[in-house]
Design a protein around this motif. Structure first.
Motif, mmCIF file in Angstrom:
data_model
loop_
_atom_site.group_PDB
_atom_site.id
_atom_site.type_symbol
_atom_site.label_atom_id
_atom_site.label_comp_id
_atom_site.label_asym_id
_atom_site.label_seq_id
_atom_site.Cartn_x
_atom_site.Cartn_y
_atom_site.Cartn_z
ATOM 1 N N GLY A 2 40.980 91.302 3.300
ATOM 2 C CA GLY A 2 42.423 91.149 3.224
ATOM 3 C C GLY A 2 43.137 91.630 4.463
ATOM 4 N N THR A 3 44.366 91.176 4.620
ATOM 5 C CA THR A 3 45.217 91.637 5.708
ATOM 6 C C THR A 3 46.443 92.314 5.113
ATOM 7 O OG1 THR A 3 46.342 89.505 5.834
ATOM 8 C CG2 THR A 3 44.473 89.833 7.306
ATOM 9 N N GLU A 48 57.176 83.817 1.445
ATOM 10 C CA GLU A 48 56.232 84.903 1.721
ATOM 11 C C GLU A 48 55.443 85.256 0.462
ATOM 12 O OE1 GLU A 48 56.645 88.580 4.450
ATOM 13 O OE2 GLU A 48 57.568 89.125 2.524
ATOM 14 N N GLY A 51 52.629 82.944 -0.222
ATOM 15 C CA GLY A 51 51.478 83.124 0.658
ATOM 16 C C GLY A 51 50.696 84.399 0.411
ATOM 17 N N ALA A 52 51.208 85.267 -0.453
ATOM 18 C CA ALA A 52 50.557 86.553 -0.712
ATOM 19 C C ALA A 52 49.480 86.425 -1.789
ATOM 20 C CB ALA A 52 51.593 87.585 -1.151
ATOM 21 N N GLU A 53 48.483 87.285 -1.691
ATOM 22 C CA GLU A 53 47.455 87.395 -2.732
ATOM 23 C C GLU A 53 47.674 88.623 -3.597
ATOM 24 O OE1 GLU A 53 45.152 85.166 -3.524
ATOM 25 O OE2 GLU A 53 45.981 83.894 -1.953
ATOM 26 N N LYS A 115 41.453 96.230 0.735
ATOM 27 C CA LYS A 115 41.308 95.204 1.779
ATOM 28 C C LYS A 115 39.947 94.514 1.680
ATOM 29 C CE LYS A 115 42.897 95.525 5.981
ATOM 30 N NZ LYS A 115 43.291 95.924 7.338
ATOM 31 N N ILE A 118 40.165 91.981 -1.604
ATOM 32 C CA ILE A 118 41.125 90.879 -1.657
ATOM 33 C C ILE A 118 41.069 90.080 -0.363
ATOM 34 C CG2 ILE A 118 43.580 90.297 -1.747
ATOM 35 C CD1 ILE A 118 43.933 92.661 -3.623
ATOM 36 N N ALA A 119 40.853 88.791 -0.490
ATOM 37 C CA ALA A 119 40.900 87.898 0.669
ATOM 38 C C ALA A 119 42.308 87.335 0.743
ATOM 39 C CB ALA A 119 39.874 86.784 0.526
ATOM 40 N N GLY A 120 42.973 87.538 1.850
ATOM 41 C CA GLY A 120 44.331 87.028 2.008
ATOM 42 C C GLY A 120 45.309 88.159 2.245
ATOM 43 N N GLU A 121 46.595 87.812 2.157
ATOM 44 C CA GLU A 121 47.647 88.766 2.489
ATOM 45 C C GLU A 121 47.941 89.735 1.350
ATOM 46 O OE1 GLU A 121 51.143 86.650 3.733
ATOM 47 O OE2 GLU A 121 50.180 85.960 5.587
#
Length: 195
Positions: A2-3, A48, A51-53, A115, A118-121
């Protein structure tokens, strides 16, 4: 992996304290006063959220957003309720906002694990103290700042004293509602740095 994206409403001089004026800060309430076109701001925030996870926040942010968004109506509210939320706190066992998990223990260890899961934002709203801690430990990957057209001259800022320099690369700019500048920055790390 994640990011971590820190997404903040800030004054031109970086103040994030009491944007709604409910916290008793003498210069609070700047959010609505300098908002301009609220619909344009809401569209950017909704995009936004799409686009979030996941969302990551501190206890006080959960206490503020939970009661408001748990019962709000509309696509944006539905999206926020659906997202998994993680609340960093050593003082509560249960979060207020629906679909939330309380992260206890060492903040840095818990966020590193998050992080990894979770893959993604993973978007951080508000949560000034948490955002500063994450920046200090090089866990933030991107900053998105909605810069409001006001200099407050006093108040808690998103950036505090730091033990290191944080290098950034501009990803984009956008004018929102005619008066707000949205700035997106990627954190630039040295080769081999942790994060």
């Amino acid at each position: 992996m994640g990011t971590i994206v820190v997404s903040e409403n800030v004054s031109l001089d970086g103040v994030v304290e009491d944007p709604t004026g409910e916290g008793g800060f003498a210069r609070g309430g700047w959010f609505a006063q300098y908002m301009g076109d609220r619909e344009s701001w809401a569209q950017v925030e909704y995009a936004e959220a799409l686009g979030a996870e996941a969302l990551l926040m501190g206890r006080r942010t959960d206490e503020y957003f939970g009661p408001r968004w748990n019962t709000a109506e509309g696509d944006w509210a539905d999206r926020l309720r659906m997202l998994p939320k993680y609340v960093v706190s050593s003082t509560i066992d249960e979060a207020i906002w629906i679909n939330s998990t309380v992260l206890k223990g060492d903040v840095i260890e818990e966020v590193v694990k998050l992080k990894g899961r979770i893959a993604g934002e993973i978007v951080v709203y508000g949560s000034r103290q948490l955002a500063r801690t994450l920046m200090e430990h090089d866990l933030v990957d991107e900053l998105r700042l909605m810069v409001f057209p006001v200099v407050l001259g006093d108040g808690e800022r998103i950036f505090g004293e730091s033990s290191h320099v944080m290098s950034l690369r501009l990803l984009g700019t956008q004018t929102v509602g005619g008066g707000i500048a949205r700035l997106a920055y990627e954190v630039v790390r040295e080769a081999g740095a942790k994060g």
